[in-house]
Enzyme design. Structure first.
Site, mmCIF file in Angstrom:
data_model
loop_
_atom_site.group_PDB
_atom_site.id
_atom_site.type_symbol
_atom_site.label_atom_id
_atom_site.label_comp_id
_atom_site.label_asym_id
_atom_site.label_seq_id
_atom_site.Cartn_x
_atom_site.Cartn_y
_atom_site.Cartn_z
ATOM 1 C CB CYS A 102 48.688 -3.460 -79.106
ATOM 2 S SG CYS A 102 50.454 -3.792 -79.173
ATOM 3 C CD GLU A 115 51.529 -3.493 -75.415
ATOM 4 O OE1 GLU A 115 50.527 -2.830 -75.787
ATOM 5 O OE2 GLU A 115 51.830 -4.589 -75.894
#
Length: 476
Positions: A284, A250
């Protein structure tokens, strides 16, 4: 000064302290003051963690799903019981406002609850064969997992890294960030106190490259799970490839937000402006590039500026604070450089663009407009409290800008046109797309990206199956 716990590794269920080990300072980002000394694992510690993980996998893969589920549920309940204590650790070492810290911990508990349910929903299938023959597809735990978690969500990222492997029947060695160690260790301690065998989950800290090379160089580790920058992710993928280890990555993003002229400006701003500055932009999936249809550009820009200026910035423990400091000194340095570069390229600095105060790592909520694509901030994730607002002529140009970068984690779009919504869903290149909402995550939904934003998923049923391997069995 609020209490900050003594720091330690957790190996075989034992708290391993600083005696005989190198240490690094843990700093309060609101003041810049050292609040703790973190022991760093040496080679013997890492070998011990690996040995425990090997034993833990043999124990845990043979454990009934009902027991795995019970441990996860009890761990979630302990998180809820300890939320006040852990939240204070989190705010102290990471900086986000205390209500946000509490919310993160409670979300982590909900995620562990979901994973508990998934323990009993790991299915294979039987294939149709002639009489006397049999074929089945089995899902089996992949093996010991090496998991590396970042500092921006120190509770949730650790819960993600350990919850899915534990549900799947794996053991796990987790390395929380050295900048936010107490929170991650507290999450794991909840699981151990809930009855997780001590061999199943280890907590190590250390020099990141040394730890990753040591763990990924061992044949005991069968999977890598990493959340962090694309640059570091590519490096770890190369290490994992040497032993063909499975990976969940990720990585970075640069979240486009497409805002069309048929929307109510205030409705979009009331959702997306706070979202852009949540956790000081250190998210993020943060919305960073606002791609606004031309007829809405000026009211949208002006409304965003007003909301950015109204945010209360301060110590995360203070009442009413909406944005805390950045988590480390690298943050303000990077944002300062990127904003200056954008202005040098012709961008308009609408508000912010400066540090706040003379202690800690505070940076003002910042809005840039009319930023050319040649500016660094249009091409690299700022990971800070900066919103970029640009005007575009039409839908085609807006989609082209959304897809221009090699990143594809989260994307957002706001429109009342149903046909356009379907086109956007089809054409936007991202692992997660939010239409007329600011939310892209839920405990039962996969979380992950495409392109340079990584591969594989956390959360949801997919988070558990990412920790499994398939075995097909043919019998005659």
């Amino acid at each position: 000064m609020r209490d900050y716990p003594a720091l330690h590794l957790i190996i075989g269920g034992e708290k391993v302290g600083a005696v005989g080990r190198d240490t690094c300072a843990v700093v309060d980002p609101s003041t810049g003051e050292t609040i703790g000394e973190l022991p760093l694992a040496n080679a013997a510690d890492l070998d011990s963690a690996l040995e425990n993980a090997a034993r833990g996998f043999r124990i845990w893969r043979a454990t009934a799903p009902e027991k795995r589920a019970r441990v996860l549920q009890d761990g979630a309940n302990l998180l809820r019981e300890r939320v006040e204590t852990i939240a204070q650790m989190l705010t102290r070492e990471q900086g986000k406002p205390l209500p946000e810290a509490k919310g993160e911990i409670l979300y982590s508990a909900n995620l562990l609850d979901f994973y508990a349910g998934e323990c009993k929903r790991i299915y294979g299938r039987t294939l149709v064969r002639p009489a006397g023959q049999r074929a089945e597809v089995r899902m089996e735990p992949v093996g010991p997992v090496a998991a590396f978690a970042p500092w921006n969500f120190p509770a949730l990222n650790v819960a993600r890294k350990i919850g899915a492997p534990i549900a799947a029947g794996c053991s796990v060695i987790v390395k929380p960030s050295e900048e936010t160690p107490a929170t991650g260790a507290a999450v794991v301690q909840c699981m151990l106190d809930a009855g997780l065998p001590p061999e199943v989950c280890q907590v190590v800290f250390g020099v990141p490259d040394e730890v990753s090379r040591h763990l990924l160089g061992s044949p005991i580790i069968r999977k890598l799970s990493f959340t962090g920058s694309t640059t570091v992710g590519k490096h770890l993928l190369k290490l994992a490839a040497e032993d063909m280890k499975r990976t969940t990555m990720e990585l970075g993003g640069h979240g486009p937000v497409l805002v069309f002229g048929d929307m109510d400006v205030d409705k979009v701003l009331d959702t997306m402006a706070p979202n852009a500055f949540r956790n000081a932009g250190q998210v993020c999936v943060s919305p960073t590039r606002f791609i606004v249809e031309e007829n809405l550009f000026e009211p949208f820009r002006d409304g965003f500026i007003t909301r950015a200026r109204a945010l209360k910035v301060g110590n995360g423990f203070d009442d009413g604070v909406q944005m805390g400091p950045m988590a480390n000194p690298r943050g303000p340095d990077q944002i300062e450089r990127m904003v200056a570069d954008a202005v040098d390229h012709g961008a308009k600095l609408e508000t912010g663009g400066e540090r706040i105060g003379n202690q800690g790592y505070f940076y003002a909520p910042t809005v840039l407009s009319e930023v050319p694509t040649s500016a660094e901030i249009m091409n690299e994730e700022p990971f800070g409290p900066v919103a970029i607002i640009n005007r575009y002529a039409d839908e085609a140009a807006m989609i082209a800008e959304a897809n221009r970068l090699p990143y594809g984690l989260a994307a957002y779009a706001w429109t009342n046109d149903a046909a356009r919504r379907r086109r956007l869903i089809d054409e936007i290149e991202a692992g997660m797309v939010a239409i007329n909402t600011g939310g892209v995550s839920a405990v039962d939904a996969p979380f992950g990206g495409v392109k340079w934003s990584g591969h594989g998923s956390e959360d949801g049923a997919e988070g558990v199956t990412a920790c499994m391997v398939l075995k097909t069995v043919h019998e005659a």
